[in-house]
Design a protein around this motif. Structure first.
Motif, short mmCIF file in Angstrom:
data_model
loop_
_atom_site.label_atom_id
_atom_site.label_comp_id
_atom_site.label_asym_id
_atom_site.label_seq_id
_atom_site.Cartn_x
_atom_site.Cartn_y
_atom_site.Cartn_z
N ILE A 136 0.83 -1.21 0.00
CA ILE A 136 0.00 0.00 0.00
C ILE A 136 0.87 1.25 0.00
N PHE A 137 1.87 1.28 0.87
CA PHE A 137 2.67 2.50 1.03
C PHE A 137 3.83 2.59 0.05
N ALA A 138 3.91 1.63 -0.89
CA ALA A 138 4.79 1.85 -2.04
C ALA A 138 4.23 2.97 -2.90
N LEU A 139 2.92 3.18 -2.82
CA LEU A 139 2.22 4.28 -3.50
C LEU A 139 2.42 4.27 -5.01
N ASN A 140 2.49 3.07 -5.57
CA ASN A 140 2.50 2.95 -7.02
C ASN A 140 1.53 1.84 -7.42
N ALA A 141 1.29 1.70 -8.73
CA ALA A 141 0.25 0.78 -9.20
C ALA A 141 0.58 -0.66 -8.85
N GLN A 142 1.85 -1.05 -9.03
CA GLN A 142 2.22 -2.44 -8.76
C GLN A 142 2.02 -2.78 -7.29
N GLY A 143 2.48 -1.90 -6.42
CA GLY A 143 2.36 -2.16 -4.99
C GLY A 143 0.92 -2.23 -4.53
N LEU A 144 0.09 -1.29 -5.00
CA LEU A 144 -1.29 -1.24 -4.56
C LEU A 144 -2.11 -2.39 -5.14
N GLN A 145 -1.85 -2.75 -6.38
CA GLN A 145 -2.54 -3.90 -6.96
C GLN A 145 -2.14 -5.18 -6.23
N GLY A 146 -0.84 -5.34 -5.99
CA GLY A 146 -0.37 -6.52 -5.27
C GLY A 146 -0.93 -6.59 -3.87
N ALA A 147 -1.02 -5.43 -3.20
CA ALA A 147 -1.56 -5.40 -1.83
C ALA A 147 -3.02 -5.82 -1.81
N THR A 148 -3.81 -5.31 -2.75
CA THR A 148 -5.23 -5.66 -2.79
C THR A 148 -5.43 -7.13 -3.11
N LEU A 149 -4.65 -7.62 -4.07
CA LEU A 149 -4.75 -9.04 -4.41
C LEU A 149 -4.31 -9.92 -3.24
N GLN A 150 -3.28 -9.45 -2.51
CA GLN A 150 -2.79 -10.23 -1.38
C GLN A 150 -3.80 -10.24 -0.22
N MET A 151 -4.62 -9.20 -0.11
CA MET A 151 -5.70 -9.25 0.88
C MET A 151 -6.59 -10.46 0.62
N VAL A 152 -6.92 -10.67 -0.65
CA VAL A 152 -7.77 -11.80 -1.03
C VAL A 152 -7.01 -13.11 -0.85
N ASN A 153 -5.76 -13.15 -1.31
CA ASN A 153 -4.95 -14.36 -1.18
C ASN A 153 -4.82 -14.80 0.26
N HIS A 154 -4.54 -13.84 1.14
CA HIS A 154 -4.38 -14.17 2.56
C HIS A 154 -5.69 -14.70 3.13
N GLY A 155 -6.80 -14.08 2.75
CA GLY A 155 -8.09 -14.55 3.25
C GLY A 155 -8.36 -15.99 2.87
N ILE A 156 -8.00 -16.36 1.65
CA ILE A 156 -8.25 -17.72 1.18
C ILE A 156 -7.27 -18.71 1.83
N ASP A 206 -5.32 3.06 -10.47
CA ASP A 206 -4.70 4.19 -11.17
C ASP A 206 -5.23 5.52 -10.67
N SER A 207 -6.53 5.58 -10.34
CA SER A 207 -7.11 6.83 -9.87
C SER A 207 -6.54 7.24 -8.51
N ILE A 208 -6.15 6.26 -7.69
CA ILE A 208 -5.53 6.56 -6.40
C ILE A 208 -4.07 6.92 -6.58
N VAL A 209 -3.37 6.14 -7.39
CA VAL A 209 -1.93 6.37 -7.59
C VAL A 209 -1.67 7.74 -8.22
N ALA A 210 -2.64 8.24 -9.00
CA ALA A 210 -2.46 9.56 -9.63
C ALA A 210 -2.23 10.66 -8.59
N LEU A 211 -2.70 10.46 -7.36
CA LEU A 211 -2.50 11.45 -6.31
C LEU A 211 -1.04 11.57 -5.89
N PHE A 212 -0.23 10.53 -6.20
CA PHE A 212 1.13 10.48 -5.69
C PHE A 212 2.18 10.56 -6.78
N VAL A 213 1.75 10.87 -8.01
CA VAL A 213 2.71 11.03 -9.10
C VAL A 213 3.35 12.40 -9.00
N ARG A 214 4.66 12.43 -8.86
CA ARG A 214 5.37 13.71 -8.71
C ARG A 214 5.77 14.27 -10.05
#
Length: 533
Positions: A358-378, A525-533
């Motif tokens: 999540i706090f990598a604040l880029n698309a790969q990190g946030l996508q991986g974090a969300t998918l890992q939420m599901v993976n961990h649950g299963i 992408d809509s969230i990550v756009a907030l952190f693009v410098r």
């Protein structure tokens, strides 16, 4: 987006309450055999409804979909009026977590079929009523977009889980239930204060624009380039520069503490092992599978969107705590003799990866974090099912009392091996793709970097160590404690049925993750756009 008709989101949300109402009017004694079937059928219908939501979901749209919004209350603040609304809808992130919730619940109910807890504690009707209430409130957390109503659902989840642990838990269940409740409630009070400030400051409790109201998130984004929306105003009226002690930072922390306790992020984790060890099997599966994800979801939904500058300022610190949690959770897991406590501490380690992503604040990190939420649950939900089935037969949680289970229960041993390999992140299974994407995002993050990635990777190695240790002690070698009846070595139909969807998802998400990444692309992408410098 102001929709007053009955949306598919609302139907899915309130289906568990239909099952709850049916259970209320059933006689707990004469209709005892039917209670579990009503709860199970309700959870299956709710899952089907969530799949229909998925079918109707457009992954190319960044906005909320299947929206319904109705004014619930109006609050007067001076000359202005703030609406509190029943405001529900889903984007890619919440859609995935709604699916996870409705997927886990029927599995948890199946895991309760034939359980000895009802022989010892009774009140089976109340047990299933609490499960229905819990499912309703968890779905509400993921679909509601009004801060006050979100807080209501957030707090309601405490009640059924408190009683599930306190009534049907193990020996120290009262201590664990009270600790769980007090920890979560303490963090929630801070979040409530922050919510009230946000509503007063922005003039709305809606997170997104609807019905003519400009949502809080849009208000924040509109201030880009004009100073920080939440900063205190200086004596001349100009915006002060962002500091860690700014209003935005304090609001960020108010939300974060509540979510960090729920995840839990180190060092807010001490309630988790007690709750897991004492909870009944269904309680542990739901706690690991869904309830902990409410914290990580809250961080993504509120902290990142509402407080982008504070997020950037705090990102290295929170990610560091995530890395500490990864290593600490894995280290303590290895030291455990109690198999259920080992799986509990593994959640601290696995969710540390989610925090880093999540706090990598880029698309790969946030996508991986969300998918890992599901993976961990299963995967972790599956591990708790395994532990629960072992306990039902041998009535012990100590690894030293097991051994040789594979010899007498070969199918159960094979299933347990697949789920264990999934949890440790074996390539080709679901756990690998989430952790790999998180590490990729961490390595490419301008806010983190190589050191975070290096130490986080140690958690992957350590997970293999403690999970293989657990598997060796429980399933390999000679059988130490034979059961009195050969029938105990056979999996029941309900136990097999509970494992089938878990195994399917482990392989599907590991082999074809693109299906789930596609759901997340635009929303992330809509969230990550907030952190693009």
């Amino acid at each position: 987006m102001d929709v007053t008709g009955l949306s598919l989101t609302t139907i899915t949300l309130f289906l568990p309450m239909v099952g709850l109402a049916i259970l209320l009017f059933m006689n707990g004694e004469t209709q005892k055999a039917n209670l579990k079937w009503v709860a199970f059928a309700t959870s299956v219908v709710t899952f089907v409804a969530s799949v229909l939501m998925w079918i109707n979901f457009d992954p190319s749209s960044a906005g909320l979909q299947m929206v319904q919004r109705n004014t619930w209350a109006e609050v007067s603040l001076g000359e202005s009026v703030i609406n509190i609304s029943y405001f529900v809808g889903v984007d890619g992130i919440s859609m995935l977590l709604v699916l996870l919730t409705t997927f886990i619940m029927p599995i948890s109910i199946l895991g309760s079929f034939g359980s000895h807890i009802f022989e010892e504690r009774g009140r089976e009707k109340l047990y299933y009523i609490f499960l229905m209430l819990l499912e309703w409130s968890m779905i509400g957390v993921f679909v509601v977009h009004d801060l006050i109503i979100f807080y209501v659902f957030w707090e309601i989840t405490l009640v059924p889980m408190y009683f599930l642990i306190g009534i049907w838990g193990s020996e120290e269940r009262i201590y664990a239930a009270v600790k769980f409740f007090l920890y979560t409630m303490a963090g929630s009070i801070l979040m409530l204060i922050a919510i009230l400030y946000v509503g007063n400051r922005s003039g709305t409790f809606s997170t997104y624009s609807a019905g003519g109201d400009i949502g809080v998130i849009e208000r924040v984004q509109a201030w880009e380039g004009e100073g920080t929306y939440w900063d205190a105003v200086g004596p001349e009226g100009e915006q002060e520069g962002f500091l860690l002690n700014s209003v935005e930072s304090w609001l960020f922390l108010g939300f974060l503490v509540a979510f960090a306790i729920k995840v839990p992020i180190f060092p807010f984790h001490s309630w988790l092992p007690d709750a897991h060890v004492q909870a009944p099997t269904a309680g542990s599966v739901i706690l690991a599978g869904v309830l902990l994800k409410m914290g990580t979801y809250g961080i993504v939904r509120f902290n990142l969107n509402l407080f982008p500058e504070a997020t950037v300022a705090w990102a290295p610190t929170i990610a560091f705590l995530g890395v500490v949690g990864i290593i600490y959770g894995a280290w303590v897991s290895y030291a455990q003799d109690n198999v259920k406590k080992l799986v509990a501490y593994s959640s601290v380690s696995h969710l540390g990866f989610v925090v880093v992503g999540i706090f990598a604040l880029n698309a790969q990190g946030l996508q991986g974090a969300t998918l890992q939420m599901v993976n961990h649950g299963i995967s972790t939900g599956g591990l708790f099912l395994i532990v629960g089935m072992l306990y039902e037969r041998w009535h012990t949680k100590e690894m030293a009392d097991y051994g040789g289970v594979w010899k007498v229960m070969p199918l159960f041993g094979a299933i347990s091996l697949v789920i264990s390999l999934s949890s440790m992140g074996l390539p080709g299974l679901n756990g690998f793709i989430g952790e790999f994407t998180i590490l990729l995002g961490s390595l490419g993050s301008e806010y983190l970097g190589f050191a975070f990635t290096l130490f986080a990777t140690l958690g992957v190695i350590m997970a293999a160590v403690y999970l293989l240790k657990m598997f060796q002690h429980v399933f390999m070698g000679e059988l130490k404690r034979p059961l009195s009846s050969e029938e105990g070595y056979q999996l029941t139909w309900s136990e097999k049925a509970a494992f089938i969807p878990i195994i399917i998802m482990i392989f599907w998400m590991g082999i074809q993750p693109i299906v789930f990444f596609n759901m997340l692309d635009v929303s992330v992408d809509s969230i990550v756009a907030l952190f693009v410098r």
